[in-house]
Every structure is written in C-alpha cells, then in structure tokens.
Motif scaffolding. Structure first.
Motif, PDB file in Angstrom:
ATOM      1  N   UNK A  92       0.819  -1.209   0.000  1.00 11.58           N
ATOM      2  CA  UNK A  92       0.000   0.000   0.000  1.00 11.58           C
ATOM      3  C   UNK A  92       0.851   1.256   0.000  1.00 11.58           C
ATOM      4  N   UNK A  93       2.149   1.123  -0.233  1.00 12.99           N
ATOM      5  CA  UNK A  93       3.025   2.287  -0.238  1.00 12.99           C
ATOM      6  C   UNK A  93       3.622   2.484  -1.611  1.00 12.99           C
ATOM      7  N   UNK A  94       3.954   3.703  -1.902  1.00 16.65           N
ATOM      8  CA  UNK A  94       4.632   4.034  -3.149  1.00 16.65           C
ATOM      9  C   UNK A  94       5.454   5.285  -2.928  1.00 16.65           C
ATOM     10  N   UNK A  95       6.556   5.375  -3.589  1.00 16.38           N
ATOM     11  CA  UNK A  95       7.418   6.528  -3.419  1.00 16.38           C
ATOM     12  C   UNK A  95       6.897   7.720  -4.225  1.00 16.38           C
ATOM     13  N   UNK A  96       7.305   8.896  -3.787  1.00 11.77           N
ATOM     14  CA  UNK A  96       6.894  10.125  -4.446  1.00 11.77           C
ATOM     15  C   UNK A  96       7.844  10.391  -5.601  1.00 11.77           C
ATOM     16  N   UNK A  97       7.350  10.229  -6.802  1.00 14.73           N
ATOM     17  CA  UNK A  97       8.171  10.416  -7.998  1.00 14.73           C
ATOM     18  C   UNK A  97       7.759  11.686  -8.723  1.00 14.73           C
ATOM     19  N   UNK A  98       8.733  12.519  -9.010  1.00 15.00           N
ATOM     20  CA  UNK A  98       8.429  13.745  -9.734  1.00 15.00           C
ATOM     21  C   UNK A  98       8.196  13.428 -11.202  1.00 15.00           C
ATOM     22  N   UNK A  99       7.313  14.171 -11.829  1.00 14.33           N
ATOM     23  CA  UNK A  99       6.974  13.965 -13.233  1.00 14.33           C
ATOM     24  C   UNK A  99       7.665  15.018 -14.082  1.00 14.33           C
ATOM     25  N   UNK A 100       7.936  14.683 -15.336  1.00  8.63           N
ATOM     26  CA  UNK A 100       8.539  15.639 -16.254  1.00  8.63           C
ATOM     27  C   UNK A 100       7.516  16.606 -16.825  1.00  8.63           C
ATOM     28  N   UNK A 101       6.244  16.325 -16.625  1.00 10.88           N
ATOM     29  CA  UNK A 101       5.198  17.216 -17.121  1.00 10.88           C
ATOM     30  C   UNK A 101       5.161  18.497 -16.294  1.00 10.88           C
ATOM     31  N   UNK A 102       5.045  19.642 -16.985  1.00 13.52           N
ATOM     32  CA  UNK A 102       5.061  20.945 -16.303  1.00 13.52           C
ATOM     33  C   UNK A 102       3.978  21.865 -16.844  1.00 13.52           C
ATOM     34  N   UNK A 103       2.888  21.302 -17.359  1.00 14.53           N
ATOM     35  CA  UNK A 103       1.777  22.108 -17.902  1.00 14.53           C
ATOM     36  C   UNK A 103       2.249  23.043 -19.015  1.00 14.53           C
ATOM     37  N   UNK A 104       3.094  22.542 -19.887  1.00 13.05           N
ATOM     38  CA  UNK A 104       3.586  23.365 -21.000  1.00 13.05           C
ATOM     39  C   UNK A 104       2.439  23.723 -21.936  1.00 13.05           C
ATOM     40  N   UNK A 105       2.438  24.968 -22.418  1.00 17.54           N
ATOM     41  CA  UNK A 105       1.350  25.468 -23.259  1.00 17.54           C
ATOM     42  C   UNK A 105       1.619  25.342 -24.760  1.00 17.54           C
ATOM     43  N   UNK A 106       2.818  24.914 -25.151  1.00 15.13           N
ATOM     44  CA  UNK A 106       3.142  24.837 -26.577  1.00 15.13           C
ATOM     45  C   UNK A 106       2.242  23.821 -27.267  1.00 15.13           C
TER      46      UNK A 106
END
Length: 264
Positions: A92-106
């Motif tokens: 029931x655990x998972x590590x906090x992984x950062x995503x490469x998505x940054x809400x880019x508007x292009x």
C-alpha cells in the motif's frame, strides 16, 4: 542551432521561446492535404527548437474529424504519488516520484477546411514553461531513443553469438560514425535485450526441442534424444554426422568449459 529566449512575466513567471529560422515558424493558416505532412513539419520544428511532441486530442462529430491537436510532451499536469513512511505494508506504499510534465502550453491545433479533405492550422503557441533541450542533447529525447526494427534485429543477431547489448551499442556507434547517429543509449539496448528474453520467457526449452527435432528430420545421420519429467526438461543428447565420425576415429572425448562462471 536553436538559441532559446528566456522571458519573465510581471508576476515573475518564467517561460521560454525558441529562436528558429523564420521558414520553420510560418504555421498560422497553413493548409495540408495529409495529416502525416503536418506531423512531419511539426517534428522538424520541434527538433530545431529543442523539444518533443506527442499527438493529442482528436475531436469528432458524427464520425467526422473536426479538430486535431499536437502538444509538447511536457504538456500534462505533474503527477505525484505519496509515500507514507508510517505504513509498513509495502503493497500500500509508493514513493513520491516527480513527473517531467510541467503544464507546458506549446501546441499546434488544426481543423478541417469545409467541403475539402484538407486540414488548416488555426492555433499555434510557441511558448514553453520549461527550458528547451540543447542541440547536442536531442538524442536523449524519447523520440530519438526509440529503437527501430533494424536495431532490435541487430541486437538479437549479436546476442545469438554471445555478444551483449553494450558491445552491440559500441558497434553501432562505430558503424554509423558517431554516437549521435545511433537511436537509443546503452540502457535502451539493454532494455531491448531484456524484452527479447521476456518474449521468449519459458518457451526457450521448447524452442531447443523443436530445433533439434527439425534437424533430426532434415539432416542425414543426425540423432537426438531428450527426456521430460512432468513439465521439466531433464536432459538432451544429440550427435551429428561429424561427431559420429570423430567418435569412430578417436573414441570418447571429455570437454571442459574453462570459461564457466567467469562472466557475470
């Protein structure tokens, strides 16, 4: 070569805009006969700008396409997974992984021209919310790291001759002149080898039996025997015409594999 321009809005928001030749930026109101032409054009622009694209939404009305979108690969919202160290249950655990998505508007958006089979660009945004990739690092993008059929076949053929993925990658670099001309890194080549092994999985024993059975049918004086206990292949014995001639001349021969367990 692309030189990106970095800007700051009054509220201190930073954004980046690629600086590419004008012939690659005339997108607004352009029309195309084929969808693939649009994708190829935007891919060329993205390569020169320093980002990668992905195909996104397709809107339809009564089965007919009304809008098509292409976005920067970092257009989505960041995704995080929470890890609670107080929970001991690993399921029931998972590590906090950062995503490469940054809400880019292009983005690049198209709609069909009425009464025709053509597409028209009606919206083009070239502002990014992230730094762009420098030209000499574009081979590390997801698009450039994609290994094609010829590379996978090359890796597989070398593996049949006991040549690993790292050496296969070095050979590709030598054959193609430089590292930047090779699709995929050494890690991608290793993953491709892993995928082949996973595809074969537990069928490897049956593949050996099938190969030897085929030889016993098609080759003269080829002998093959094997034994299966339950679902486990216990032993295999085979002898071709040359080995039988050697036995007649020299008798029994015991061979030692001096390299056993010397390579991890």
């Amino acid at each position: 070569m692309c030189v990106e321009y970095c800007y700051h809005t009054p509220n201190e928001t930073t954004y980046w805009k690629p600086n590419v030749p004008e012939e690659f930026v005339h997108f607004k109101d352009m029309e195309f006969e084929m969808w693939d032409d649009v994708v190829n054009m935007y891919n060329i622009y993205a390569d020169k700008s320093g980002f990668s694209i992905r195909l996104s939404t397709i809107k339809r009305v009564k089965g007919s396409v009304t809008h098509r979108y292409m976005l920067c690969t970092r257009a989505d919202k960041p995704k995080f997974q929470d890890f609670d160290s107080s929970i001991s249950n690993s399921a029931s655990t998972s590590r906090r992984n950062s995503s490469k998505a940054v809400c880019c508007n292009a983005r690049l958006r198209l709609k069909p021209v009425p009464n025709t089979m053509r597409f028209k660009i009606y919206d083009f945004v070239d502002i990014h919310t992230h730094e762009l990739i420098v030209p000499n690092a574009m081979e590390f993008t997801k698009k450039q790291r994609k290994i094609g059929y010829s590379e996978r076949n090359f890796i597989h053929k070398l593996s049949l001759n006991k040549i690993g993925p790292n050496i296969a990658h070095n050979l590709q670099c030598s054959l193609k002149g430089r590292y930047h001309n090779v699709n995929g890194t050494k890690i991608d080549f290793q993953n491709a080898t892993r995928d082949v092994r996973l595809f074969i999985s537990d069928r490897d024993a049956q593949m050996i039996v099938d190969t030897m059975t085929s030889r016993s049918v098609n080759l003269p004086n080829f002998s093959f025997e094997y034994k299966v206990v339950g679902s486990e292949l216990r032993y295999i014995f085979w002898a071709d015409d040359a080995s039988k001639c050697n036995y007649d001349a020299f008798g029994e021969v015991l061979g030692f594999d001096a390299t056993y367990s010397t390579n991890k």
